[in-house]
Design a protein around this motif. Structure first.
Motif, short mmCIF file in Angstrom:
data_model
loop_
_atom_site.label_atom_id
_atom_site.label_comp_id
_atom_site.label_asym_id
_atom_site.label_seq_id
_atom_site.Cartn_x
_atom_site.Cartn_y
_atom_site.Cartn_z
N ILE A 172 58.20 40.64 37.02
CA ILE A 172 57.36 41.82 37.31
C ILE A 172 57.08 41.89 38.82
N GLN A 173 56.86 43.11 39.29
CA GLN A 173 56.48 43.37 40.68
C GLN A 173 55.36 44.42 40.69
N PRO A 174 54.11 44.01 40.56
CA PRO A 174 53.01 44.98 40.53
C PRO A 174 52.94 45.81 41.81
N ASN A 175 52.57 47.06 41.65
CA ASN A 175 52.39 47.96 42.80
C ASN A 175 50.94 47.83 43.30
N TRP A 176 50.73 46.80 44.11
CA TRP A 176 49.36 46.47 44.51
C TRP A 176 48.69 47.58 45.32
N PHE A 177 49.44 48.30 46.11
CA PHE A 177 48.83 49.27 47.03
C PHE A 177 48.99 50.71 46.57
N SER A 178 49.82 50.99 45.59
CA SER A 178 50.03 52.37 45.14
C SER A 178 49.44 52.64 43.76
N ASP A 179 49.18 51.60 42.99
CA ASP A 179 48.56 51.78 41.68
C ASP A 179 47.06 51.55 41.80
N PRO A 180 46.23 52.52 41.41
CA PRO A 180 44.77 52.38 41.59
C PRO A 180 44.18 51.13 40.93
N LEU A 181 44.60 50.84 39.67
CA LEU A 181 44.04 49.69 38.97
C LEU A 181 44.44 48.38 39.65
N MET A 182 45.72 48.24 39.99
CA MET A 182 46.18 47.01 40.62
C MET A 182 45.56 46.83 42.01
N ALA A 183 45.32 47.93 42.71
CA ALA A 183 44.68 47.83 44.03
C ALA A 183 43.26 47.30 43.88
N LYS A 184 42.55 47.73 42.84
CA LYS A 184 41.19 47.24 42.62
C LYS A 184 41.21 45.77 42.20
N VAL A 185 42.18 45.39 41.36
CA VAL A 185 42.30 43.98 40.97
C VAL A 185 42.57 43.11 42.19
N MET A 186 43.44 43.58 43.07
CA MET A 186 43.76 42.82 44.29
C MET A 186 42.50 42.64 45.14
N ILE A 187 41.71 43.69 45.31
CA ILE A 187 40.50 43.60 46.13
C ILE A 187 39.53 42.59 45.54
N VAL A 188 39.34 42.62 44.22
CA VAL A 188 38.42 41.68 43.57
C VAL A 188 38.89 40.24 43.75
N MET A 189 40.19 40.01 43.61
CA MET A 189 40.72 38.65 43.77
C MET A 189 40.52 38.14 45.20
N VAL A 190 40.87 38.97 46.18
CA VAL A 190 40.73 38.54 47.58
C VAL A 190 39.26 38.32 47.92
N ASN A 191 38.39 39.19 47.45
CA ASN A 191 36.97 39.04 47.74
C ASN A 191 36.40 37.78 47.09
N THR A 192 36.87 37.45 45.89
CA THR A 192 36.43 36.22 45.22
C THR A 192 36.86 35.00 46.02
N TRP A 193 38.08 35.02 46.53
CA TRP A 193 38.57 33.91 47.34
C TRP A 193 37.72 33.73 48.60
N LEU A 194 37.35 34.82 49.23
CA LEU A 194 36.58 34.73 50.47
C LEU A 194 35.11 34.41 50.22
N GLY A 195 34.59 34.73 49.03
CA GLY A 195 33.15 34.59 48.79
C GLY A 195 32.70 33.36 48.04
N PHE A 196 33.61 32.69 47.31
CA PHE A 196 33.15 31.56 46.49
C PHE A 196 32.64 30.38 47.33
N PRO A 197 33.18 30.10 48.57
CA PRO A 197 32.63 28.96 49.31
C PRO A 197 31.16 29.12 49.64
N TYR A 198 30.72 30.33 49.93
CA TYR A 198 29.30 30.56 50.23
C TYR A 198 28.44 30.22 49.02
#
Length: 524
Positions: free
Chosen positions: A367-393
């Motif tokens: 599979i090759q998700p459309n991270w930047f052109s599909d609205p749902l996948m773009a939101k999933v990507m944002i949540v994942m990246v934000n979780t990675w950046l925020g969990f150390p705090y």
């Protein structure tokens, strides 16, 4: 006894004389500061910056009052902080709220007087156009104007030092020099546009194109009422329409007709911008969708970072775990790296065609998700990246709070036969949630306005269709406001952006009050 009495009587007078010099110095300095700021206030007011002029007057008056009175002696130490709060917090807030009730935008940012001045400076071709040629001679340039079959020329001109008075054209059948190509005319266009020529009949002409001179006249003439403009070319009258902030043509009955004339001017539109947010489908629908996504994103950001951070904090605090210090350092690294660098790296990793994440997913699952052109996948990507950046705090917070839990509770629980999972849900989690609540609300408010994450990772995209203003599926309210203010398709609409910013301020203020309430409860 008399000398003693005189000495006691004269002592206060001596102290008064000693204190007189510092008072004179203090008032001299305050007077100079007030004079300088007063002059600056006059300049700002003359430039139409009334709000900044009032701010300067208020801060100057406050400084004179605090530093000039002995009763306010203690306040002079906190005046810099008060001034900073007024300049950087209160004034921008009041200014933004004020913009929300105006039509201030890229097309409407002048005062009525300034817009009127701009319109009156416009000219139009009021007479016959004459072709011309530019000749380069040994001593300079000559301009040769063609009036039918007649040729008129100027004397030799230094284009770098043109005369301030009009240059008279004279009849000539012969002239020296080499005819300049169009390229040379383009190079000297700025100088030629300043040249004013006078025909033999007295008509004055200016350069109106790369190949012609023509007589020019003012396009608009101000009428006796000081507001109405007369269009000399179309022979119509225009008046300022204070409802939309533009000059507009009027008919014989004084009614506004035709299209508005730019530039516009700033007018008060009342609650129209807030009304647009609630009634304009091109704004209301994306606004409601973006508001829901903003709340969901902020909630998921807090919940996921808390869950991951708390679990990892419990693991690295587990005594049997060897090398816990190394794990702590490694898990804190995402928090130590500047967030904008991490976001840009993730932007490359999630690239749909060449990103390493899609390469791994294709190799493993096809599979090759459309991270930047599909609205749902773009939101999933944002949540994942934000979780990675925020969990150390969250992990750091939980590590500190875990130290405050009494060991006796775990010892008693062990006697009762409870395991690690039961201890986590019945002792650790309840003991952590209460002191964490104010911090979780603050984290929610931060992610509610997490502008950097959205703009650097997706820039709000993918974009929505059929909207009045630019809007994207991953926009949150703050990025949506930014795009309205600086990327508006119909002109940067600062008034509408100010209205949405005011609504955001009210929401975040409510969260802050809730935070204070929970903080007080936790202290009690």
């Amino acid at each position: 006894m008399q000398p003693v009495h005189d000495a006691g009587f004269l002592q206060p007078q001596t102290e008064t004389k000693k204190n007189a010099h510092p008072n004179y110095l203090k008032w001299t300095i305050l007077t100079l500061i007030a004079a300088v700021n007063g002059y600056a206030t006059i300049l700002m007011y003359a430039q139409g910056e009334t709000a900044f002029a009032l701010l300067t007057v208020f801060l100057t008056a406050l400084a004179v009052f605090i530093f000039g009175s002995n009763k306010t002696y203690a306040h002079r130490y906190i005046y810099p902080g008060i001034a900073g709060m007024i300049i950087f917090i209160i004034f921008p807030l009041v200014y933004t709220v004020g913009l929300a009730f105006t039509n201030y935008s890229a097309a409407n940012q002048l005062t009525l007087e300034r817009a009127q001045s701009v319109l009156m400076s416009r000219t139009y071709q009021s007479g016959t156009a004459y072709g011309f040629d530019l000749y380069n001679t040994a001593n300079g340039y000559r301009v040769v104007v063609k009036d039918g079959d007649q040729l008129l020329q100027t004397g030799t001109l230094d284009l770098a030092n043109l005369p301030s008075e009009p240059v008279t054209l004279v009849d000539s059948t012969s002239f020296d020099g080499k005819k300049a190509p169009i390229k040379e005319i383009v190079q000297n266009r700025t100088a030629l546009s300043k040249l004013l020529l006078t025909l033999p009949d007295g008509e004055e002409i200016r350069m109106s194109g790369l190949r012609k001179f023509a007589a020019e006249g003012p396009l608009y003439t101000l009428q006796s009422d000081g507001e109405t403009l007369y269009n000399n070319r179309e022979q119509t009258y225009l008046k300022p329409n204070h409802e939309i902030g533009y000059y507009q043509q009027i008919d014989a009955e004084g009614q506004f007709v035709g299209k508005p004339v730019s530039p516009g001017f700033v007018v008060n539109v009342g609650w129209d911008n807030f009304h647009r947010v609630l009634t304009d489908d091109g704004i209301k629908e994306p606004f409601v969708g973006i508001f829901i996504w903003t709340v969901v994103f902020a909630f998921l950001a807090v919940a996921l970072t808390l869950a991951v951070g708390m679990v990892l904090a419990c693991i690295v605090q587990w005594e049997p775990l060897k090398g816990a210090g190394v794990y702590r350092v490694l898990l804190i690294l995402p928090y130590a790296v500047p967030s904008f660098i991490s976001i840009l790296i993730f932007r490359g990793l999630f690239n749909q065609s060449f990103g390493e994440i899609n390469m791994m997913l294709e190799a493993m699952f096809g599979i090759q998700p459309n991270w930047f052109s599909d609205p749902l996948m773009a939101k999933v990507m944002i949540v994942m990246v934000n979780t990675w950046l925020g969990f150390p705090y969250m992990m750091i917070l939980c590590m500190g709070l875990l130290k405050s839990i009494p060991e006796d509770l775990y010892e008693a629980s062990a006697i009762d036969g409870a395991g690690p999972i039961q201890n986590f849900f019945h002792i650790t989690l309840p003991m952590l949630v209460k002191p964490l609540t104010p911090l979780l609300i603050a984290s929610f408010a931060f992610n509610f306005n997490n502008f950097v994450m959205i703009m650097l990772l997706t820039n709000g995209g993918p974009n929505m269709l059929n909207t009045s203003e630019p809007a994207g599926y991953t926009d949150i309210l703050v990025s949506y406001t930014y795009r309205i203010a600086f990327e508006g398709g119909g002109g940067q609409d600062f008034g509408l952006a100010g209205a949405i910013a005011t609504l955001i301020f009210l929401m975040v203020s409510g969260m802050a009050l809730l935070n204070l309430k929970f903080t007080k409860l936790s202290q009690d």
